[in-house]
Each structure stands twice: as structure tokens, then as C-alpha cells.
Design a protein around this motif. Structure first.
Motif, PDB file in Angstrom:
ATOM      1  N   MET B   1       0.862  -1.313   0.056  1.00 60.00           N
ATOM      2  CA  MET B   1       0.118  -0.409  -0.038  1.00 60.00           C
ATOM      3  C   MET B   1       1.200   1.141   0.303  1.00 60.00           C
ATOM      4  N   ALA B   2       2.176   1.168   0.778  1.00 62.42           N
ATOM      5  CA  ALA B   2       2.906   2.257   1.680  1.00 62.42           C
ATOM      6  C   ALA B   2       3.268   2.594  -0.929  1.00 62.42           C
ATOM      7  N   ALA B   3       4.029   1.463  -0.944  1.00 63.92           N
ATOM      8  CA  ALA B   3       4.011   2.032  -2.347  1.00 63.92           C
ATOM      9  C   ALA B   3       3.429   2.323  -3.424  1.00 63.92           C
ATOM     10  N   GLY B   4       2.287   1.966  -3.351  1.00 60.81           N
ATOM     11  CA  GLY B   4       1.310   2.287  -4.363  1.00 60.81           C
ATOM     12  C   GLY B   4       1.058   3.763  -3.906  1.00 60.81           C
ATOM     13  N   ILE B   5       1.345   4.270  -2.956  1.00 59.25           N
ATOM     14  CA  ILE B   5       0.516   6.206  -2.448  1.00 59.25           C
ATOM     15  C   ILE B   5       1.799   6.556  -2.852  1.00 59.25           C
ATOM     16  N   LYS B   6       3.242   6.396  -1.930  1.00 58.10           N
ATOM     17  CA  LYS B   6       4.125   6.400  -2.347  1.00 58.10           C
ATOM     18  C   LYS B   6       4.631   6.991  -4.744  1.00 58.10           C
ATOM     19  N   ASN B   7       4.095   5.340  -5.271  1.00 59.03           N
ATOM     20  CA  ASN B   7       4.405   6.728  -6.523  1.00 59.03           C
ATOM     21  C   ASN B   7       3.470   6.686  -7.334  1.00 59.03           C
ATOM     22  N   ALA B   8       2.526   6.820  -7.000  1.00 58.63           N
ATOM     23  CA  ALA B   8       1.179   7.480  -7.773  1.00 58.63           C
ATOM     24  C   ALA B   8       0.983   8.688  -8.101  1.00 58.63           C
ATOM     25  N   VAL B   9       1.158   8.588  -9.026  1.00 56.55           N
ATOM     26  CA  VAL B   9       1.221   9.604  -9.731  1.00 56.55           C
ATOM     27  C   VAL B   9      -0.108  11.222 -10.173  1.00 56.55           C
ATOM     28  N   LEU B  10       0.366  12.554  -8.964  1.00 53.31           N
ATOM     29  CA  LEU B  10      -0.457  13.061  -9.458  1.00 53.31           C
ATOM     30  C   LEU B  10      -1.180  14.251 -10.575  1.00 53.31           C
ATOM     31  N   LEU B  11      -1.211  13.958 -11.599  1.00 49.11           N
ATOM     32  CA  LEU B  11      -1.111  14.769 -12.806  1.00 49.11           C
ATOM     33  C   LEU B  11      -2.490  16.506 -12.522  1.00 49.11           C
ATOM     34  N   LYS B  12      -1.593  17.265 -13.531  1.00 43.93           N
ATOM     35  CA  LYS B  12      -2.457  18.742 -13.444  1.00 43.93           C
ATOM     36  C   LYS B  12      -3.872  17.927 -13.735  1.00 43.93           C
ATOM     37  N   GLY B  13      -4.520  18.719 -12.606  1.00 44.26           N
ATOM     38  CA  GLY B  13      -6.128  18.995 -12.723  1.00 44.26           C
ATOM     39  C   GLY B  13      -6.466  17.353 -12.456  1.00 44.26           C
ATOM     40  N   ASP B  14      -6.091  16.594 -11.833  1.00 40.06           N
ATOM     41  CA  ASP B  14      -6.655  15.459 -11.853  1.00 40.06           C
ATOM     42  C   ASP B  14      -6.992  15.475 -10.366  1.00 40.06           C
ATOM     43  N   ASP B  15      -8.057  14.496 -10.131  1.00 32.86           N
ATOM     44  CA  ASP B  15      -8.656  14.482  -8.744  1.00 32.86           C
ATOM     45  C   ASP B  15      -8.135  13.338  -8.596  1.00 32.86           C
ATOM     46  N   LYS B  47       2.314   1.930 -10.743  1.00 32.42           N
ATOM     47  CA  LYS B  47       0.670   2.763 -11.348  1.00 32.42           C
ATOM     48  C   LYS B  47       1.014   3.019 -11.937  1.00 32.42           C
ATOM     49  N   THR B  48       0.523   2.911 -13.376  1.00 31.65           N
ATOM     50  CA  THR B  48       0.234   4.114 -14.707  1.00 31.65           C
ATOM     51  C   THR B  48      -0.796   4.484 -15.223  1.00 31.65           C
ATOM     52  N   PHE B  49      -0.608   6.021 -16.002  1.00 32.36           N
ATOM     53  CA  PHE B  49      -1.132   6.338 -16.176  1.00 32.36           C
ATOM     54  C   PHE B  49      -1.197   7.003 -17.813  1.00 32.36           C
ATOM     55  N   TRP B  50      -2.013   7.740 -18.180  1.00 30.03           N
ATOM     56  CA  TRP B  50      -2.439   7.909 -19.807  1.00 30.03           C
ATOM     57  C   TRP B  50      -1.528  10.044 -19.611  1.00 30.03           C
ATOM     58  N   ASP B  51      -1.341  10.129 -20.256  1.00 30.82           N
ATOM     59  CA  ASP B  51      -0.566  12.021 -20.344  1.00 30.82           C
ATOM     60  C   ASP B  51      -0.715  11.781 -21.847  1.00 30.82           C
ATOM     61  N   GLY B  52      -2.164  12.340 -22.025  1.00 32.84           N
ATOM     62  CA  GLY B  52      -2.084  12.381 -23.329  1.00 32.84           C
ATOM     63  C   GLY B  52      -1.976  11.572 -24.263  1.00 32.84           C
ATOM     64  N   ASP B  53      -1.229  11.200 -26.071  1.00 30.80           N
ATOM     65  CA  ASP B  53      -1.469   9.797 -25.947  1.00 30.80           C
ATOM     66  C   ASP B  53       0.013   9.094 -25.830  1.00 30.80           C
ATOM     67  N   GLU B  54       0.965   9.666 -24.317  1.00 37.92           N
ATOM     68  CA  GLU B  54       1.588   8.477 -23.740  1.00 37.92           C
ATOM     69  C   GLU B  54       0.799   8.144 -23.162  1.00 37.92           C
ATOM     70  N   THR B  55       1.927   7.210 -21.692  1.00 39.48           N
ATOM     71  CA  THR B  55       1.609   6.773 -20.609  1.00 39.48           C
ATOM     72  C   THR B  55       2.754   6.831 -19.775  1.00 39.48           C
ATOM     73  N   LEU B  56       2.515   6.820 -18.705  1.00 37.00           N
ATOM     74  CA  LEU B  56       3.570   7.311 -17.283  1.00 37.00           C
ATOM     75  C   LEU B  56       3.541   6.748 -16.141  1.00 37.00           C
ATOM     76  N   THR B  57       4.319   6.510 -16.035  1.00 34.38           N
ATOM     77  CA  THR B  57       4.691   5.893 -14.415  1.00 34.38           C
ATOM     78  C   THR B  57       5.831   6.425 -13.994  1.00 34.38           C
ATOM     79  N   ARG B  58       5.909   6.839 -12.484  1.00 39.69           N
ATOM     80  CA  ARG B  58       6.751   7.321 -12.149  1.00 39.69           C
ATOM     81  C   ARG B  58       6.809   6.354 -10.688  1.00 39.69           C
ATOM     82  N   TYR B  59       8.418   5.613 -10.674  1.00 40.02           N
ATOM     83  CA  TYR B  59       8.694   5.001 -10.077  1.00 40.02           C
ATOM     84  C   TYR B  59       9.740   5.541  -9.015  1.00 40.02           C
ATOM     85  N   MET B  60      10.044   5.292  -7.228  1.00 40.55           N
ATOM     86  CA  MET B  60      10.906   5.136  -7.137  1.00 40.55           C
ATOM     87  C   MET B  60      11.849   4.101  -6.058  1.00 40.55           C
ATOM     88  N   PRO B  61      12.822   3.898  -6.638  1.00 40.92           N
ATOM     89  CA  PRO B  61      13.490   2.903  -6.542  1.00 40.92           C
ATOM     90  C   PRO B  61      14.016   2.277  -4.348  1.00 40.92           C
TER      91      PRO B  61
END
Lengths: 173, 173
Positions: B1-15, B47-61
Motif C-alpha cells: 500500500m505504501a508503495a502504491g501511494i508513494k508512487n502514485a502520479v498526480l497529474l495536473k488538474g486530476d482529482d 501505477k501507470t496513467f495516460w498523459d495525452g497519447d503517452e503513458t506515464l509511470t513514476r517509481y522510486m526504487p
């Protein structure tokens, strides 16, 4: 340590105490690798040995290294291929130079590219066997082909381009 | 769970509450993947999200995902490329079919092949960013190109051939 013993390979006629794995020769600064460093207590600590002209690693994945339940995660298999192949590259270079693996300076390789073909799902709960073969040594680069089998069935094929670790590896980032 | 929150991606304007990752739509039987399953508490839980036509994952090893001290293990980076790319393939197929990601039947992909080029060492202690792009959708197969950057510097390029998971995946072993 447990992983090291668990995954040690006993080859026919070998005296365990004399049977040091490639990774046991790695200098301390490269012994923290998550895949193959003997000093990384969180890591896989794989152990690779010569078996004739091939190299051999045996590894039992942890139950949580899951793809879907019952099968091993592909990223984990790619990691095994990676470290098995760079270890193979180093051992092959010592052999090509007619050197013992404890002679100085140490020879270590990094991965330039990794290619993995997943031929079949790899079942969980089975001791996996990776066998490596040097395809080519050219200058600082060694190409290694690695086959991974489970219950004698080939499930994964890997091809790694390994290059000698530059002395200044990681500087200038 | 911690990893999920830690690596969540907040995109501009997203709820955040409305911003479900691709992996949050995976059915339970594929939610135990070590790389991306939200139910695998030992795993990376990317955790992966759309960012326009690209997909985006952020991850902290994690600090122990070491290659040599200070740099991230290549097998770990291959794992991120792998799961980011299969997630991208699934999301792209839903889009191509004009379907919502919670519509049935679920679309899931497995990796047929994984190719990773390590261009530079990837520094530790930096939020890594993976951006995926669909190169081709042909029948059951999706080719995904994924670039991994650290501090805005491209360190790893990946190419994954993902195929629709067969309904009988893993049977007949």
C-alpha cells in the motif's frame, strides 16, 4: 546467506568448499548488486558456475515472485538472465586471458543490452536452471546467450550484450 | 500500500480519487504480479496513467535495488519497463476498441519479448519516469516503446512485444 546456500549448485565430484561461484570473486564494490551481489541481503544472490563450456545457475524463486498465481514473474526471469549473463561474460574473459578469477585487476561487466524471449509460462515451485554460452568476445564486449529451463522445458531465451565496466562507471552523472 | 501511494502520479488538474491507475482495473487473478499487482505486498506495485497519447509511470526504487552503490539495478529497470509496457498495451487496446477500462471482458497482456538498452547508469535516489508509446497494434500483439529518464536524462530505452493473455494461459504445463 540463506539464499546463497539454497541456490548453491553442487556439481558432480566437486568439493563444496573449493567450489566458489563466479559471484564470490566479485570485489566488494560490485558485491551489492540486487541480482547477484553476495552482500545484498535483500537481493537474489545468484550463484553461477562453469559446467564444461557452459555456465550454470540454479535458482528457486520466492513464492511472491508471481506473474499470475502459479507462474514466475517475467521481470524476475529477466533479472536472472541479466546477472547470469554478466557473470558468464566475466568468467569467459578470465578464461580467454588465461587468468584465475582471483587475479588482479578484477574483471567486471555491465549490461549494454538485454533481450528476453518468453516462450512459455515458467512454473512456480521449480528449481530453475539457466545455462549460458558465450557467442562472441570482441574487444570489451561479450555476447552471451542464456537458456532458462523449468522441469527440463525451455521457457525463456535471453541474449545479453555485456561490456567491461568502465573504470569511471557512474561518474559524471 | 505504501508503495502504491508513494508512487502514485498526480497529474495536473486530476482529482486523485478519480485518477485510477491502469493497474487498479486489473482483475484479481492478475493483481498478484510482482511488478504491477496491487495485491502483491512484496512487489513494486507500479501505477501507470495516460498523459495525452503517452503513458506515464513514476517509481522510486528502494535503496537496496542496487547495481553498484549509487545506481539502480538493471534487472529492476527491465521489470519497470516490462510492467509499464504491458499496462500500456492493455490501456491502448481499450482505447482502440473504444471501451472503458472497467468494461468486460477484461483485457490483459503478457510479454512475448522484452528488449532493454542501457544507455547510461541510472542514479539512485531519484524519482524515475517511464513514458510509453504504442508503436503498433496488430491483431493480438501490441509493440510498446518505453523511455526511462532520471533527472530528465534518458538512461534506458525499452521495446516490448505484448500479446493478449490467452484464456488458457498456463494450462498444459
Amino acid at each position: 546467506m540463506a539464499a546463497g546456500i539454497k541456490n548453491a549448485v553442487l556439481l558432480k565430484g566437486d568439493d563444496m568448499s573449493a567450489n566458489k561461484a563466479f559471484q564470490d570473486y566479485y570485489p566488494e564494490n560490485v558485491a551489492y548488486c540486487y541480482g547477484c551481489g553476495s552482500l545484498n541481503k535483500h537481493g537474489h544472490q545468484i550463484k553461477t558456475f562453469w559446467d564444461g563450456d557452459e555456465t550454470l545457475t540454479r535458482y528457486m524463486p520466492e513464492p511472491y515472485h508471481t506473474a499470475i498465481p502459479g507462474y514466475v514473474y517475467g521481470g524476475m526471469l529477466a533479472s536472472l538472465v541479466d546477472c547470469h549473463s554478466t557473470g558468464t561474460a566475466a568468467a569467459a574473459m578470465y578464461r580467454a586471458e588465461g587468468r584465475e578469477m582471483d587475479s588482479l585487476p578484477p574483471i567486471r561487466f555491465v549490461t549494454a543490452s538485454l533481450h528476453v524471449d518468453y516462450l512459455k509460462p515458467t512454473p512456480m515451485g521449480v528449481m530453475l536452471e539457466l545455462r549460458g554460452r558465450v557467442v562472441e568476445i570482441r574487444g570489451r564486449k561479450v555476447m552471451v546467450e542464456t537458456n532458462l529451463t523449468a522441469n527440463g522445458i525451455l521457457t525463456v531465451k535471453g541474449l545479453v550484450a555485456a561490456v567491461l565496466m568502465p573504470e569511471n562507471f557512474g561518474e559524471g552523472r
